[in-house]
Design a protein around this motif. Structure first.
Motif, short mmCIF file in Angstrom:
data_model
loop_
_atom_site.label_atom_id
_atom_site.label_comp_id
_atom_site.label_asym_id
_atom_site.label_seq_id
_atom_site.Cartn_x
_atom_site.Cartn_y
_atom_site.Cartn_z
N ASP B 59 0.72 -1.26 0.19
CA ASP B 59 -0.20 -0.10 0.04
C ASP B 59 0.92 1.13 -0.01
OD1 ASP B 59 -2.15 -1.73 0.03
OD2 ASP B 59 -2.74 -1.44 2.21
N VAL B 60 2.11 1.16 0.67
CA VAL B 60 2.82 2.18 0.56
C VAL B 60 3.31 2.58 -0.89
CG1 VAL B 60 5.29 3.10 1.25
CG2 VAL B 60 3.91 1.68 2.61
N THR B 61 3.79 1.35 -1.60
CA THR B 61 4.27 1.71 -3.34
C THR B 61 2.85 2.12 -3.88
OG1 THR B 61 5.46 0.15 -2.58
CG2 THR B 61 5.31 0.63 -4.87
N THR B 62 1.66 1.83 -3.66
CA THR B 62 0.46 2.01 -4.48
C THR B 62 0.00 3.54 -4.01
OG1 THR B 62 -0.40 -0.07 -4.06
CG2 THR B 62 -1.96 1.40 -4.71
N LEU B 63 0.12 3.78 -2.90
CA LEU B 63 -0.32 5.27 -2.34
C LEU B 63 0.74 6.16 -3.01
CD1 LEU B 63 -2.07 4.74 1.00
CD2 LEU B 63 -3.04 5.58 -1.02
N LYS B 64 1.86 5.97 -2.82
CA LYS B 64 2.91 6.91 -2.99
C LYS B 64 2.76 7.61 -4.68
CE LYS B 64 6.55 5.18 -5.24
NZ LYS B 64 8.05 4.66 -5.48
N GLY B 101 -12.60 -0.63 3.40
CA GLY B 101 -11.46 -1.50 3.00
C GLY B 101 -10.55 -0.70 2.77
N PRO B 102 -9.79 -0.26 3.81
CA PRO B 102 -8.62 0.49 3.78
C PRO B 102 -7.39 0.08 3.19
CG PRO B 102 -9.02 0.01 6.25
CD PRO B 102 -10.17 -0.93 5.07
N TYR B 103 -6.52 1.01 2.87
CA TYR B 103 -5.09 1.10 2.93
C TYR B 103 -4.60 1.00 4.22
CZ TYR B 103 -5.29 2.17 -2.21
OH TYR B 103 -5.67 2.31 -3.49
N TYR B 104 -3.65 -0.05 4.32
CA TYR B 104 -3.02 -0.19 5.65
C TYR B 104 -1.76 0.81 5.91
CZ TYR B 104 -6.63 -3.58 6.21
OH TYR B 104 -7.78 -4.37 6.21
N VAL B 105 -1.92 1.99 5.83
CA VAL B 105 -0.96 2.99 6.20
C VAL B 105 -1.33 4.02 7.15
CG1 VAL B 105 0.36 2.80 3.86
CG2 VAL B 105 -1.57 4.33 3.98
N GLU B 106 -0.24 4.59 7.82
CA GLU B 106 -0.55 5.73 8.64
C GLU B 106 0.31 6.94 8.29
OE1 GLU B 106 -1.85 3.82 13.03
OE2 GLU B 106 0.25 3.90 12.52
N PRO B 107 -0.41 7.91 7.28
CA PRO B 107 0.67 8.79 6.78
C PRO B 107 1.10 9.79 7.89
CG PRO B 107 -1.40 8.50 5.18
CD PRO B 107 -1.56 7.73 6.85
N VAL B 108 2.28 10.36 7.58
CA VAL B 108 2.84 11.16 8.45
C VAL B 108 3.24 12.38 7.40
CG1 VAL B 108 4.59 11.91 9.90
CG2 VAL B 108 3.41 10.10 10.43
#
Lengths: 257, 208
Positions: B59-64, B101-108
């Protein structure tokens, strides 16, 4: 109305009741050893789930003139365990006409905890005090008696918040000394007290199970001067014998929210 | 074990005097097994916004990429760079679109925003995995070492740190927190943002 264990088919079904003998009562304890002193501290909040049972339940206990035990985890087990340790120390006094040395108390605690290997005291213990050679000592235990002598240790609800801070400030982890210098092996008492207070105010800020009050026990080796304590407020002396180790308690407030 | 802890990793951001800093570890693992020691989880969004994405690596890669796309679309439509506050809302709504159905990330996020009077103001924020925003005046943390980061940061951070002091504070905070977390570590990277430059440093940390 009759209580039966009938299943939808009408046949009686076996039904198991369950009793959980343990609970978690929050709070945090911490101990730091100096060259000729030892500091043992704990907050005084006792909670269960989101409820505060009391704002003053001591977790740090005087065992002898030179040994202090801090307990954390299941409070009922902790109190019972301290009671049993004190009883064994009294028997030792009657048999040998002296207080048990701290390294012997540490080994005693190990055997007492391991004796309950299959129904443990749900408690993390930290023992602090003065060794026979006059050095400050901290011994930390797991619930079944594994133990180790260390320079500092945090345990309890906010262990994960406090321990890495202590690694940095006591052991100087990730810090490189300036060229030609080295980090001190032991810190002075007033510096240690500052770190203890900072640790607990930080833990209080970010952990709901920590707060209300702070009790800091200070044990000073024979012959050392307690002058540094003059500038501290809320100090009570607990020393019982002259020309021996001296013991003090510092009581402070922590945030109550 | 939670999906959030599958790959490990942690991020922290701090506010200083006219500057902000954001730091992360470089580990990528499969539970306890370490796979890479150069997995970047902080990404530049503009010259003045950096985004950290700890959590599930896929999800890190997708969301970026998704944020890159959405920020590009914004830049084209608005014909100007996105401001940190706006970007925070973009992050929040992107995540909330996937509420069930969330992305499993906690953005900062860390950035320097422009004030109407032409000045600059430090900005940090974090969200949970469904985009609930948390603005903080001091510091924000996320990832597997979050409780350790909170403890150390609460002890070391002070207001109005100059860029070099802020760098030291955030570096010490992340390194000592990481050393107590089995799922984070294997090196770390720090970015310090000021109004006219970004200083990026890779730290010599414990590699075990």
């Amino acid at each position: 109305m009759e209580h039966s264990f009938a299943s939808p088919s009408g046949h009686p079904q076996p039904h198991q009741r369950h009793f959980n003998p343990y609970s978690e009562n929050g709070g945090t304890i911490l101990a730091i050893a100096g060259a000729n002193f030892s500091v043992i501290a704990g907050d005084t909040r006792q909670s269960e789930g989101y409820s505060i049972q009391t704002r003053y339940a001591p977790k740090v206990f005087r065992l002898t003139d030179k040994a202090v035990l801090a307990t954390n985890g299941f409070a009922a087990d902790g109190n019972m365990f301290v009671k049993k340790v004190r009883q064994r120390l009294e028997w030792y006094r009657h048999a040998h006409s002296k207080d048990m040395p701290i390294r012997a108390i540490a080994r005693l605690i190990q055997t007492m905890l391991y004796a309950r290997r299959f129904f443990p005291y749900y408690v993390y213990n930290i023992l602090g005090g003065i060794e026979e050679d006059g050095s400050g000592a901290v011994y930390s235990f797991d619930p079944v008696g594994s133990y180790e002598r260390e320079a500092c240790r945090a345990a309890g609800a906010a262990q994960s918040l406090v321990q890495p801070f202590l690694d940095n400030q006591i052991y100087f982890k990730n810090q490189t000394p300036a060229h030609g210098t080295s980090h001190p092996a032991h810190l002075p008492l007033d510096h240690v007290l500052e770190l203890v207070i900072d640790s607990f105010t930080s833990a209080t800020e970010r952990h709901i199970e920590v707060g209300d009050g702070l009790e800091i026990y200070v044990v000073l080796a024979k012959g050392s001067t307690p002058q540094v304590l003059d500038r501290w407020q809320g100090v009570t002396e607990m020393t019982t014998t002259q020309d021996g180790e001296r013991m003090f308690v510092i009581r402070r407030n922590l945030k109550r929210d | 074990m939670s999906i959030m802890d599958q790959n490990g990793g942690s991020v922290i951001a701090m506010v200083g005097k006219d500057c902000v800093a954001i730091a992360s570890d470089l580990r990528l693992g499969n539970e306890a097994l370490a796979v890479s020691s150069n997995f970047q989880k902080i990404f530049p969004i503009t010259d003045r916004i950096y985004l950290g994405l700890p959590g599930l690596a896929t999800d890190v890669t997708t969301l970026k990429e998704r944020f890159r796309f959405r920020v590009n679309m914004y830049t084209i439509k608005e014909e100007r760079e996105i401001e940190p506050e706006t970007f925070a809302h973009l992050v929040s709504s992107t995540l909330y679109e996937h509420r069930f159905g969330p992305y499993y990330v906690e953005p900062v996020m860390a950035g320097i925003s422009k004030t109407p009077s032409g000045g600059f103001k430090p900005f940090i924020a974090a969200t949970d995995l469904i985009g609930c925003l948390n603005y903080a005046k001091d510091f924000v943390v996320a990832g597997t070492a979050s409780s350790k980061l909170y403890g150390v940061a609460e002890g070391l951070w002070e207001p109005d740190l100059e860029p070099e002091d802020l760098f030291e504070t955030i570096s010490q905070t992340i390194m000592n927190a990481l050393d107590r977390d089995a799922y984070s570590g294997w090196g770390c990277i720090v970015h310090v943002l000021t109004k006219d430059k970004v200083i990026t440093r890779t730290l010599k940390a414990r590699m075990d």
